[in-house]
Design an enzyme around this catalytic site. Structure first.
Site, PDB file in Angstrom:
ATOM      1  N   GLY A 171       0.815  -1.204   0.000  1.00 35.16           N
ATOM      2  CA  GLY A 171       0.000   0.000   0.000  1.00 35.16           C
ATOM      3  C   GLY A 171       0.849   1.254   0.000  1.00 35.16           C
ATOM      4  O   GLY A 171       0.563   2.225  -0.713  1.00 35.16           O
ATOM      5  N   ASP A 200       5.674 -10.337   6.087  1.00 39.76           N
ATOM      6  CA  ASP A 200       4.991 -11.452   5.430  1.00 39.76           C
ATOM      7  C   ASP A 200       5.786 -12.002   4.245  1.00 39.76           C
ATOM      8  O   ASP A 200       5.454 -13.064   3.710  1.00 39.76           O
ATOM      9  CB  ASP A 200       3.606 -11.024   4.944  1.00 39.76           C
ATOM     10  CG  ASP A 200       2.635 -10.815   6.084  1.00 39.76           C
ATOM     11  OD1 ASP A 200       2.961 -11.214   7.220  1.00 39.76           O
ATOM     12  OD2 ASP A 200       1.554 -10.247   5.848  1.00 39.76           O
TER      13      ASP A 200
END
Length: 429
Positions: A171, A200
């Site tokens: 993002g 992640d």
């Protein structure tokens, strides 16, 4: 075919101040130094085989005059091990190698680039960042959510910032791409360079993202705790929820390194609870056979089973249901209905995993990412990020890596290794 071209602000007219460090010549790179997309013979048969990425590193000629260059740094999104290391690395590289003396740190993410919020930027110097790598988090603070692109570029203009380093996840990088487009639309000569951040490990076209090594090392400690708790009770179950909204890399690596895990549940592989092939029956069989079990679940696993949360978070991500608490309730209810004793301990170390200082391996990785980012920016490259691909540092266009996520291949070697390590059924549906 993917577009791997890196935008440039124009011809490089200044000689780099890095011609010699001590008695060692600098290994300058050119835009013709490339790293192949594919590193296998089989890959040469694929359409992407002709693709290659610009190799990162210092350029002999640079675009910006160091004496007149102003730099900004912003950290966005959730915390991650290594953020302070990246900040420190950029400041050191700017001051000590290029002689840049104006480096601003914008506070609390993109909010810091919007003047009406009142977050005064920090002036960063080598002495003020000398020890920050020993601490977790980011000295600049962070935030989530979109901010007005025009107002952020206004701030860059008002402060005379020539280079903006953006540290964040997908993002954040999409936001960086929009900032770069607005800069181009205004005809300004400012560079925007991203450094991808996510524990992640789900950024496309990268070997790994910084902080991942530290995060899964901390997760391994949690696996050990879950195993200890499971072994300390009759029919003990250690249930551990780890980060991983859409990609289960932390869960997989923690399970492999911990080597005492019986079930790994990740977003990429579906499973069911009920039925002869479901998780609950597999767990009952494992307890009957071994007397204890450890389950590691990524936060985004099994979302079709648990009740979804409402709305989205500040970053625009869909809120996920709590799969950890769902599994806890389902397991307890299953064994209670069968009048079988079970002692379940639930562990959720999410914020502990992401808030610790980077370990030595991530220290080194962050330092090299920071160095590569500064080299790229000083050469006038923009709308790009730095990362590692096939163990080489490369330049990647921002738009290329923000369309999709890297995921665990359910038919690949990593997942096969997890199945071998846990002994869990390959199919639980």
């Amino acid at each position: 075919m993917l577009n791997v071209d890196i935008p440039s602000l124009g011809p490089c007219q200044f000689a780099s101040p890095l011609h010699q460090i001590g008695s060692t010549e600098v290994p300058f790179k050119t835009d013709q130094d490339r790293i192949l997309y594919s590193n296998t013979v089989r890959g040469l048969e694929e359409p992407e085989s002709a693709l290659s990425f610009e190799e990162a590193g210092p350029r002999e000629q640079i675009f910006f005059d160091p004496a007149r260059t102003t730099v900004g740094i912003v950290t966005c999104g959730g915390l991650c091990p290594g953020l302070n290391d990246i900040i420190r690395g950029i400041v050191y590289q700017c001051y000590r190698q290029y002689g840049i003396t104006k480096v601003y740190g914008f506070r609390y993410g993109y909010e810091g680039l919007v003047q009406r919020y009142g977050h005064t930027p920090l002036m960063l110097r080598p002495e003020s960042v000398a020890q920050i790598h020993n601490f977790g988090g980011t000295i600049l603070g962070s935030s989530r959510g979109q901010q007005p692109i025009g107002e952020m570029v206004d701030t860059l203009e008002d402060m005379g910032v020539d280079i903006l380093f953006v540290i964040g996840g997908d993002g954040t990088l999409r936001g960086a791409s929009e900032i770069a487009k607005e800069i181009k639309n205004r005809g300004l000569r400012k560079a925007v360079v991203g450094i991808p951040k996510t524990i992640d490990n789900d950024i496309m076209y990268l070997d790994k993202s910084f902080g991942f090594e530290t995060a899964f090392a901390e997760a391994v400690n949690a696996v050990k705790c879950a195993y200890t708790e499971a072994c300390g009770a009759v029919n003990g179950v250690g249930l551990l929820k780890l980060m991983g909204r859409d990609s289960g890399f932390i869960a997989c690596y923690a399970a492999l390194a911990g080597s005492n895990v019986d079930f790994v549940l990740i977003p990429e592989v579906s499973f069911t609870m009920e039925g002869t092939a479901g998780l609950l029956e597999a767990l009952r069989y494992r307890l009957a056979k071994r007397g204890s079990a450890v389950i590691v679940v990524a936060e985004g696993a099994g979302q079709e089973l648990c009740q979804a949360a409402d709305g989205t978070d500040a970053s625009g991500n869909k809120r996920y249901g709590d799969i950890g608490l769902f599994l806890k309730d389902q397991i307890n209810a299953f064994f209670k209905a069968r009048r079988m004793e079970v002692n379940l301990k639930y562990i959720d170390p999410s914020y502990i995993v992401r808030s610790v200082p980077a370990n030595p391996q991530d220290n080194v990785y962050c330092s090299r990412l920071a160095q590569s980012a500064v080299h790229a920016a000083m050469a006038g490259k923009t709308s790009m990020l730095v990362g590692r691909w096939h163990n080489a540092f490369v330049h990647l266009p921002l738009d290329m890596v923000t369309h999709g996520r890297r995921k665990v291949d359910s038919k690949g070697e990593l997942w096969h290794a997890v199945l071998e390590s846990t002994g869990q059924p390959a199919i639980m549906v």
